[in-house]
Design an enzyme around this catalytic site. Structure first.
Site, PDB file in Angstrom:
ATOM      1  N   HIS A  20       0.827  -1.200   0.000  1.00 18.40           N
ATOM      2  CA  HIS A  20       0.000   0.000   0.000  1.00 18.40           C
ATOM      3  C   HIS A  20       0.865   1.256   0.000  1.00 18.40           C
ATOM      4  CE1 HIS A  20      -2.943   2.822   2.154  1.00 18.40           C
ATOM      5  NE2 HIS A  20      -3.296   2.741   0.896  1.00 18.40           N
ATOM      6  N   ASP A  28       7.323   5.527 -21.109  1.00 19.41           N
ATOM      7  CA  ASP A  28       7.665   5.296 -22.510  1.00 19.41           C
ATOM      8  C   ASP A  28       9.171   5.107 -22.645  1.00 19.41           C
ATOM      9  OD1 ASP A  28       8.871   7.876 -22.537  1.00 19.41           O
ATOM     10  OD2 ASP A  28       7.063   8.809 -23.313  1.00 19.41           O
ATOM     11  N   HIS A  96       5.639  18.147 -16.608  1.00 27.69           N
ATOM     12  CA  HIS A  96       6.489  16.991 -16.898  1.00 27.69           C
ATOM     13  C   HIS A  96       7.759  16.989 -16.042  1.00 27.69           C
ATOM     14  CE1 HIS A  96       7.944  13.582 -19.113  1.00 27.69           C
ATOM     15  NE2 HIS A  96       9.015  14.235 -19.521  1.00 27.69           N
ATOM     16  N   TYR A 118       5.048  11.739 -23.727  1.00 24.53           N
ATOM     17  CA  TYR A 118       4.315  11.863 -22.458  1.00 24.53           C
ATOM     18  C   TYR A 118       3.463  10.644 -22.112  1.00 24.53           C
ATOM     19  CZ  TYR A 118       5.886  16.623 -23.074  1.00 24.53           C
ATOM     20  OH  TYR A 118       6.660  17.724 -23.281  1.00 24.53           O
ATOM     21  N   ALA A 119       3.773   9.487 -22.651  1.00 26.09           N
ATOM     22  CA  ALA A 119       3.053   8.256 -22.303  1.00 26.09           C
ATOM     23  C   ALA A 119       3.702   7.678 -21.042  1.00 26.09           C
ATOM     24  CB  ALA A 119       3.088   7.267 -23.461  1.00 26.09           C
ATOM     25  N   ASN A 120       3.496   8.394 -19.939  1.00 23.69           N
ATOM     26  CA  ASN A 120       4.090   8.051 -18.651  1.00 23.69           C
ATOM     27  C   ASN A 120       3.053   8.284 -17.568  1.00 23.69           C
ATOM     28  OD1 ASN A 120       6.891   8.028 -19.831  1.00 23.69           O
ATOM     29  ND2 ASN A 120       6.422  10.190 -20.069  1.00 23.69           N
TER      30      ASN A 120
END
Length: 129
Positions: A20, A28, A96, A118-120
């Protein structure tokens, strides 16, 4: 051998060790990987596996109570933004540069072959009960 779920033994083992509040950076191929966390690099070639495929697999295995992504995703990668909006609770958007700073506290980094900007996303683990 497992019949379903995540078959990559490194990723399956890393996920089993999360608790948890631990964070997982799904990134990316271009995201700088911080020193320290365990890294499972799934990138095979540009675009393979995709951010969407990896995120879908992880969301089937994890309980996620929150997520953080770069605000720039809305403009630069609307498809990935829509994916995050549809599948993640309490999505927080930050610049970012801030996401890169926050990624240093990730317990696990999962690198995809995604080659779109920006595929994060930083996922915060919850509990199943």
């Amino acid at each position: 051998m497992k019949r379903a779920g995540i078959l990559n033994r490194h990723l399956a083992g890393a996920l089993a060790g999360l608790g948890h509040g631990h964070e997982v950076l799904v990134c990316d191929a271009g995201m700088p990987i911080p020193d320290g966390p365990r890294v499972v690099d799934l990138a095979f070639r540009a675009g393979v596996p995709s951010f969407a495929e990896v995120l879908d697999g992880l969301l089937a295995e994890l309980v996620v109570e929150g997520a953080t992504a770069a605000a720039e995703i809305r403009e630069a990668n609307p498809a990935a933004a829509a994916l995050l909006d549809a599948g993640l609770p309490a999505l927080d958007l930050v610049p970012h540069a801030r996401l890169k700073e926050l990624s240093a506290r990730a317990r696990l980094v999962v690198r995809t072959g995604e080659a779109r900007p920006y595929a994060n996303v930083l996922l915060r683990c919850g509990v199943f009960f």
